[in-house]
Design a protein around this motif. Sequence first.
Motif, PDB file in Angstrom:
ATOM      1  N   GLU A  51       0.792  -1.320  -0.038  1.00 44.93           N
ATOM      2  CA  GLU A  51       0.073   0.134   0.054  1.00 44.93           C
ATOM      3  C   GLU A  51       0.746   1.181   0.059  1.00 44.93           C
ATOM      4  O   GLU A  51       0.619   2.258  -0.100  1.00 44.93           O
ATOM      5  N   CYS A  55     -12.626   7.113  -1.929  1.00 45.87           N
ATOM      6  CA  CYS A  55     -13.182   7.029  -3.310  1.00 45.87           C
ATOM      7  C   CYS A  55     -14.387   7.954  -3.720  1.00 45.87           C
ATOM      8  O   CYS A  55     -14.541   8.504  -4.674  1.00 45.87           O
ATOM      9  N   CYS A 115     -18.089   4.167  -2.859  1.00 46.80           N
ATOM     10  CA  CYS A 115     -18.425   2.975  -2.354  1.00 46.80           C
ATOM     11  C   CYS A 115     -19.389   3.446  -1.160  1.00 46.80           C
ATOM     12  O   CYS A 115     -19.521   4.224  -0.758  1.00 46.80           O
ATOM     13  N   ASP A 160     -10.286   1.828  -1.104  1.00 47.64           N
ATOM     14  CA  ASP A 160      -9.323   2.325  -2.268  1.00 47.64           C
ATOM     15  C   ASP A 160      -9.126   3.831  -1.657  1.00 47.64           C
ATOM     16  O   ASP A 160      -8.526   4.310  -2.705  1.00 47.64           O
ATOM     17  N   HIS A 200      -0.820   4.497  -0.963  1.00 50.43           N
ATOM     18  CA  HIS A 200      -0.930   4.790  -2.615  1.00 50.43           C
ATOM     19  C   HIS A 200      -0.388   5.981  -3.151  1.00 50.43           C
ATOM     20  O   HIS A 200      -0.975   6.449  -4.348  1.00 50.43           O
TER      21      HIS A 200
END
Length: 336
Positions: free
Chosen positions: A55, A94, A97, A110, A118
Amino acid sequence: MRAFVITGPGRAEVQEVEPPVAAPGEVVVEVERAGVCGTDAEVFSGAMAYLRTGEARYPVRIGHEWAGTVREAGDGVDPAWLGRRVTGDTMLGCGRCARCGSGRQHLCADRYEIGIRHGWPGALAERLPVPVRALRPLPDAVDPVLGALVEPGGNALRAVRAAALEPGERLLVIGPGTIGLLAALMAVAQGVEVQLLGLTERSLAFARSLGFTSTWTAPPGPGFDAVIDASNGPGSPALALDAVEPGRHVVFIGLSAEPSHLDTRRMVLKDVTAVGVLSASGGLAGTIDLYASGQVDPRPLVAATVSLGEVATVLAGERRPEWGDAPKIHVDPRLP
C-alpha cells in the motif's frame, strides 16, 4: 519546488520536484507548517506495515499533519477557496463506495492517505495537492502551529469521545506522547480527571509541566471510568483492560510494532466496550473549535520547527538538547 523524499529505509533527501497542478475538484496549498509523527518515522525506518503490504512503496513523500493557504483551484472548485487558510483530512476516500456513502470514507478500501498510502504526495514540501472535499477552513485564531496540530488533535478528540466520560469521572491515558497528551488536554477541558501512565520519568515530567499531577511509571491499579491506550507497547492493551472499571470503555489508538495480546474472556466478564480509532476523520472540526476558543492550547507540545533539510535527522531520532522534552517537531518548508 523543494520536497522531502524518503528513497529507502534510512535514506532521504530534499529534492527538486515538479510542483502540483490543481486537478478538477482539487486545490493546491502552499504549506506553512507540517508535523512529523511516528508514522513518518516508521516509513523512514522501513517498519511501516504498508511497505510490506504494497500500500506504500519508496520513494515516499511524507507529511499528513499540515496547515497552509490555498493558492490554486482546479475546475469545479469555488474560487472563494483561493487565499483561505486551511488544513485537511488525511483520508481521501473514493467517494463512490458504500463506506464513503455512509460517512466512513476514512475506511474506504481504495482510499489514499496523504503522505502515506498509494503514493499521494505529502506536506513536507512547498506545495500540496488536496481534494477540496477534504479541506477544513481555519479561523484567524488558529495559527499555522495550531493548524498543523489539528490532525493529531482530531485523533485525540475521537478517542476522548469514544471514552464516553462525564465531568468528574476518571480517565487513564497510557502513553504520554503527542496523541496521549492531546487526549489528556481535551479530556480536562471537558471536566474529566486525567491520570497518565508512561515508561520514563522524563516524559512524565513533561506531562506534569502541562499541569498533570497524577502520573505513573507503574500501573496505578483498577477502577478507572475509561482508559485510552495511546502507546506503542504490545502489553498496553492488557494493562488497559486491567485498569478499566467493569462496564466502561477502553479506547485503542496506539499501534505496536508487534501483535498485542488481549484475553477477550476477561473483556467479556468485565462487560467492557472496546473501541478502535484509526484517524482524525470526524474529529477535525471539533478540534479546530477547541483550539480557536482557547479551551485547549497544544502549543507547548511543539519542541521545535525545522527546515526540510533537517527532517532526516529528526526521523532518525536525533534531538538537540535545547529542544527539551516536548514530543512534537514541526517543519516549515519555506525555511532555507
